[in-house]
Design an enzyme around this catalytic site. Structure first.
Site, PDB file in Angstrom:
ATOM      1  N   ASN A  68       0.810  -1.232   0.000  1.00 28.08           N
ATOM      2  CA  ASN A  68       0.000   0.000   0.000  1.00 28.08           C
ATOM      3  C   ASN A  68       0.838   1.276   0.000  1.00 28.08           C
ATOM      4  OD1 ASN A  68       0.777  -0.544   2.653  1.00 28.08           O
ATOM      5  ND2 ASN A  68      -1.088   0.309   3.531  1.00 28.08           N
ATOM      6  N   PRO A 105       4.745   1.172  -0.712  1.00 31.45           N
ATOM      7  CA  PRO A 105       6.027   0.461  -0.791  1.00 31.45           C
ATOM      8  C   PRO A 105       7.230   1.350  -0.491  1.00 31.45           C
ATOM      9  CG  PRO A 105       4.886   0.467  -2.919  1.00 31.45           C
ATOM     10  CD  PRO A 105       3.955   1.077  -1.944  1.00 31.45           C
ATOM     11  N   SER A 139      -0.535  -7.671   7.234  1.00 28.55           N
ATOM     12  CA  SER A 139      -1.740  -7.894   8.035  1.00 28.55           C
ATOM     13  C   SER A 139      -1.418  -8.623   9.343  1.00 28.55           C
ATOM     14  CB  SER A 139      -2.734  -8.722   7.223  1.00 28.55           C
ATOM     15  OG  SER A 139      -2.153  -9.971   6.911  1.00 28.55           O
ATOM     16  N   THR A 148      -0.967 -12.476   8.712  1.00 28.26           N
ATOM     17  CA  THR A 148       0.356 -12.874   8.231  1.00 28.26           C
ATOM     18  C   THR A 148       1.413 -12.598   9.299  1.00 28.26           C
ATOM     19  OG1 THR A 148      -0.381 -12.233   6.023  1.00 28.26           O
ATOM     20  CG2 THR A 148       1.938 -12.725   6.270  1.00 28.26           C
ATOM     21  N   GLU A 185       4.821  -4.571  11.746  1.00 22.89           N
ATOM     22  CA  GLU A 185       3.960  -3.389  11.600  1.00 22.89           C
ATOM     23  C   GLU A 185       2.680  -3.860  10.931  1.00 22.89           C
ATOM     24  OE1 GLU A 185       7.145   0.145  11.573  1.00 22.89           O
ATOM     25  OE2 GLU A 185       6.011  -0.155   9.738  1.00 22.89           O
ATOM     26  N   LEU A 186       1.616  -3.905  11.701  1.00 15.75           N
ATOM     27  CA  LEU A 186       0.408  -4.597  11.237  1.00 15.75           C
ATOM     28  C   LEU A 186      -0.754  -3.625  11.045  1.00 15.75           C
ATOM     29  CD1 LEU A 186       0.852  -7.710  13.566  1.00 15.75           C
ATOM     30  CD2 LEU A 186       1.827  -7.295  11.297  1.00 15.75           C
ATOM     31  N   GLN A 230      -6.786   2.587   1.924  1.00 20.43           N
ATOM     32  CA  GLN A 230      -5.844   1.464   2.053  1.00 20.43           C
ATOM     33  C   GLN A 230      -4.546   1.919   2.741  1.00 20.43           C
ATOM     34  OE1 GLN A 230      -6.742  -1.015  -1.970  1.00 20.43           O
ATOM     35  NE2 GLN A 230      -6.009   1.027  -2.256  1.00 20.43           N
ATOM     36  N   CYS A 289      -2.496   1.848   6.534  1.00 16.79           N
ATOM     37  CA  CYS A 289      -2.548   1.173   7.839  1.00 16.79           C
ATOM     38  C   CYS A 289      -3.165   2.095   8.877  1.00 16.79           C
ATOM     39  CB  CYS A 289      -1.152   0.754   8.271  1.00 16.79           C
ATOM     40  SG  CYS A 289       0.043   2.087   8.225  1.00 16.79           S
ATOM     41  N   TRP A 329       7.129   5.042  15.141  1.00 16.97           N
ATOM     42  CA  TRP A 329       5.939   4.436  14.531  1.00 16.97           C
ATOM     43  C   TRP A 329       5.817   3.024  15.072  1.00 16.97           C
ATOM     44  CZ3 TRP A 329       1.799   6.176  12.587  1.00 16.97           C
ATOM     45  CH2 TRP A 329       0.950   5.348  11.842  1.00 16.97           C
TER      46      TRP A 329
HETATM   47  P1  NAD Z   1      -0.189  -9.256   3.780  1.00 14.76           P
HETATM   48  O1  NAD Z   1      -0.071  -9.677   5.198  1.00 14.76           O
HETATM   49  O2  NAD Z   1      -1.161  -9.953   2.910  1.00 14.76           O
HETATM   50  O3  NAD Z   1       1.225  -9.390   3.034  1.00 14.76           O
HETATM   51  C1  NAD Z   1       2.371  -8.701   3.476  1.00 14.76           C
HETATM   52  C2  NAD Z   1       3.605  -9.382   2.933  1.00 14.76           C
HETATM   53  O4  NAD Z   1       3.755 -10.660   3.526  1.00 14.76           O
HETATM   54  C3  NAD Z   1       3.594  -9.626   1.419  1.00 14.76           C
HETATM   55  O5  NAD Z   1       4.867  -9.327   0.904  1.00 14.76           O
HETATM   56  C4  NAD Z   1       3.285 -11.112   1.317  1.00 14.76           C
HETATM   57  O6  NAD Z   1       3.768 -11.707   0.145  1.00 14.76           O
HETATM   58  C5  NAD Z   1       4.021 -11.642   2.539  1.00 14.76           C
HETATM   59  N1  NAD Z   1       3.542 -12.940   3.074  1.00 14.76           N
HETATM   60  C6  NAD Z   1       2.293 -13.458   3.024  1.00 14.76           C
HETATM   61  N2  NAD Z   1       2.260 -14.658   3.664  1.00 14.76           N
HETATM   62  C7  NAD Z   1       3.524 -14.890   4.109  1.00 14.76           C
HETATM   63  C8  NAD Z   1       4.121 -15.960   4.864  1.00 14.76           C
HETATM   64  N3  NAD Z   1       3.424 -17.015   5.275  1.00 14.76           N
HETATM   65  N4  NAD Z   1       5.434 -15.859   5.163  1.00 14.76           N
HETATM   66  C9  NAD Z   1       6.162 -14.775   4.773  1.00 14.76           C
HETATM   67  N5  NAD Z   1       5.643 -13.751   4.068  1.00 14.76           N
HETATM   68  C10 NAD Z   1       4.336 -13.798   3.736  1.00 14.76           C
HETATM   69  O7  NAD Z   1      -0.471  -7.699   3.824  1.00 14.76           O
HETATM   70  P2  NAD Z   1      -0.738  -6.664   2.631  1.00 14.76           P
HETATM   71  O8  NAD Z   1      -2.064  -6.936   2.019  1.00 14.76           O
HETATM   72  O9  NAD Z   1       0.442  -6.605   1.717  1.00 14.76           O
HETATM   73  O10 NAD Z   1      -0.783  -5.287   3.405  1.00 14.76           O
HETATM   74  C11 NAD Z   1      -1.945  -4.793   4.005  1.00 14.76           C
HETATM   75  C12 NAD Z   1      -1.855  -4.892   5.491  1.00 14.76           C
HETATM   76  O11 NAD Z   1      -0.660  -4.270   5.947  1.00 14.76           O
HETATM   77  C13 NAD Z   1      -2.980  -4.161   6.197  1.00 14.76           C
HETATM   78  O12 NAD Z   1      -3.423  -4.922   7.288  1.00 14.76           O
HETATM   79  C14 NAD Z   1      -2.304  -2.870   6.672  1.00 14.76           C
HETATM   80  O13 NAD Z   1      -2.934  -2.264   7.761  1.00 14.76           O
HETATM   81  C15 NAD Z   1      -0.936  -3.362   7.013  1.00 14.76           C
HETATM   82  N6  NAD Z   1       0.046  -2.276   7.015  1.00 14.76           N
HETATM   83  C16 NAD Z   1       0.560  -1.869   8.213  1.00 14.76           C
HETATM   84  C17 NAD Z   1       1.459  -0.803   8.265  1.00 14.76           C
HETATM   85  C18 NAD Z   1       2.020  -0.311   9.566  1.00 14.76           C
HETATM   86  O14 NAD Z   1       2.933   0.502   9.526  1.00 14.76           O
HETATM   87  N7  NAD Z   1       1.544  -0.737  10.718  1.00 14.76           N
HETATM   88  C19 NAD Z   1       1.820  -0.165   7.081  1.00 14.76           C
HETATM   89  C20 NAD Z   1       1.279  -0.607   5.868  1.00 14.76           C
HETATM   90  C21 NAD Z   1       0.383  -1.680   5.847  1.00 14.76           C
END
Ligand code: NAD
Length: 466
Positions: A142, A144, A217, A220, A238-239, A270, A272, A435
């Site tokens: 979201n 990169p 997420s 994950t 960071e979730l 989109q 976080c 953060w």
């Molecule tokens: P996601 O969890 O689907 O994927 C994130 C990354 O993890 C991707 O690169 C994916 O390929 C990888 N991944 C998936 N399964 C894995 C596994 N089993 N082992 C290792 N790597 C794996 O998340 P997304 O859809 O890319 O991002 C959206 C989420 O990220 C939302 O929940 C959002 O709130 C969160 N987010 C948090 C922050 C923050 O700073 N807290 C910032 C941006 C996004």
């Protein structure tokens, strides 16, 4: 034969490209190269690690048009917002570069005078700081440049090698970042992009890495924590969030409505730290709702490549069903649909900007991360009720309070367990501030000086001169 990853344009559903995925053997080979190269990188003078980062900074500005177009093509992020994201990275680099030397400097914490230990010489105690080694940076799509850069820039400055797994939904941008870093002078083996889906991310975690820095997420994040646990390495997560905002009875309604509409819908919701639920004091509820709806109606929806577009498509097709389900659940339980509510009848993954009122906490839209252009607005009759509702979540990323009385707002925010607290602002990140998230929003800290030292480990030096 290795798998291919299809890169789809969310605005047109057209195939942009197919890219070779790194299989287990390729991941292991990249890991070995990083492991071999890292010690030499770590002992370079800081200036030699800083200068390629500053060159990267310059190239980001010089190439912003092409980089933003690429990001927009694969994520659907409106081009103006893609440019803003890229152009905000230099100030983060400036912060990291300004503080890097201080964070790396050894500290002499004790020195015993000669006469204190007759015949024993002198004793010095020094804390040294060393990089972790080879780290994995598993990233989200979201933002990169932001979420990746918050990790790989300080990690590289501190002397680590980085294996960077961009999201499968921002792969072209991940490749562009790697190419730009290499062109800037970061050695090929010190920063490598690992291409693929979650399976590739899991293969990366199989390697004997020294730390994993993950953005994504909660679901994950849990898997990452489990995979990393036996290694006893540094884990940073960071979730997601279900970030609340409360508009007090004394708020400036126009400012609050404009700020919160932007906080809820920027990047199509989109983010976080997007505003995910809004509570409004009943005294100003009608006025607020009218101003909020007017702002939402004014948003320009369309081709994300067009300069004037504020709302584009969502980045992932399956999210359309999540959004539709949250709306259906809310309406079935008594919510009022003020606008939107469904996918638009046009090519691309467009979901109409959606405002729901008369919502409550039995509805998924007020409980689960929405991550799209849908917002619920709930009327409350006291600060206490607002606090109870804001707290009703396992997440803890950010919370916002709008109102004219700072003491009252800070008093409310103190009761909400979040990593960031906003008064009369929202959806904001600063390189100077840590953060972090509480609860299901994560573990560890990026940005601020803590976001540099998290890529180091201390070593205790006991030095006795005879
Ligand atoms: P996601 O969890 O689907 O994927 C994130 C990354 O993890 C991707 O690169 C994916 O390929 C990888 N991944 C998936 N399964 C894995 C596994 N089993 N082992 C290792 N790597 C794996 O998340 P997304 O859809 O890319 O991002 C959206 C989420 O990220 C939302 O929940 C959002 O709130 C969160 N987010 C948090 C922050 C923050 O700073 N807290 C910032 C941006 C996004």
């Amino acid at each position: 034969m290795a798998d291919l990853l299809s890169i789809i344009n969310p605005a047109t559903e057209a195939l942009i490209k197919e890219i070779l995925v790194d299989d287990g053997a390729a991941v292991a080979e990249k890991y070995a190269r990083a492991r071999a190269a890292q010690p030499e990188w770590a002992v370079l003078p800081l200036a030699d690690r800083t200068s390629p980062i500053l060159q990267f900074r310059a190239l980001l500005i010089e190439r912003v048009d092409a980089l933003a177009a690429l990001l927009t093509s694969e994520t659907g992020k409106p081009i103006a917002q893609a440019r803003s994201e890229i152009l905000a990275v230099p100030s983060r680099i400036d912060f990291f570069v300004e503080h890097a030397a201080r964070v790396l400097a050894p500290e002499r914490v004790y020195s015993e005078p000669v006469e204190a230990l007759p015949g024993m010489g002198t004793l010095e105690e020094v804390i040294g700081y060393e990089p972790l080694g080879v780290i994995a940076n598993i990233s989200a799509w979201n933002y990169p440049y932001f979420v990746g850069g918050n990790v790989f820039i300080p990690a590289l400055l501190m002397g680590n090698a980085v294996l960077y797994k961009p999201s499968e939904f921002a792969t072209l941008t991940g490749g562009a970042i790697a190419a730009l870093l290499h062109e800037s002078g970061i050695p090929q083996d010190i920063f490598m992009a690992i291409i693929g889906t979650g399976l590739t991310g899991a293969a990366l975690l199989d390697q004997p890495i020294d730390g994993v820095f993950f953005t994504g997420s909660y679901a994950t994040g849990q898997k990452i924590a489990v995979a990393a646990a036996p290694k006893l390495i540094r884990v940073q997560l960071e979730l997601g969030g279900k970030d609340p905002a409360y508009v007090c009875a004394d708020a400036n309604v126009a400012t609050a409505a404009a700020g919160l509409a932007d906080g809820a819908f920027y990047n199509n919701g989109q983010s976080c730290c997007a505003v995910e639920r809004i509570y409004v004091h009943t005294d100003i509820y009608d006025e607020f709702l009218a101003a909020f709806m007017e702002t939402v109606r004014g948003f320009t929806l369309g081709d994300p490549a067009a300069a004037e577009t504020y709302l584009g498509p969502v980045s992932r097709q399956p999210q359309l069903d999540v959004l539709a389900d949250q709306v259906a659940d809310a309406v079935a339980k008594g919510a009022t649909l003020r606008c939107g509510g469904q996918q638009l009848d046009r090519p691309g993954w467009y979901f109409a900007p959606t405002v729901l009122t008369e919502v409550n906490h039995t509805m998924t839209v007020m409980q689960e991360e929405t991550f799209g252009p849908v917002i619920g607005i709930q009327r409350v009759s006291s600060d206490e009720e607002a606090v109870a509702l804001m707290q009703d979540t396992p997440y803890g990323l950010t919370a916002a309070v709008y109102g004219t009385d700072r003491e009252r707002a800070v008093g409310i925010l103190r009761q909400i367990k979040t990593g960031s607290a906003y008064w009369n602002c929202c959806d904001r990140v600063s390189p100077r501030l840590p953060w972090s998230g509480r609860g299901h929003s994560g573990l560890g800290t990026t940005l601020s000086v803590a976001g540099l030292s998290t890529f180091l480990q201390p070593r205790a030096w006991h030095l006795r001169a005879e």
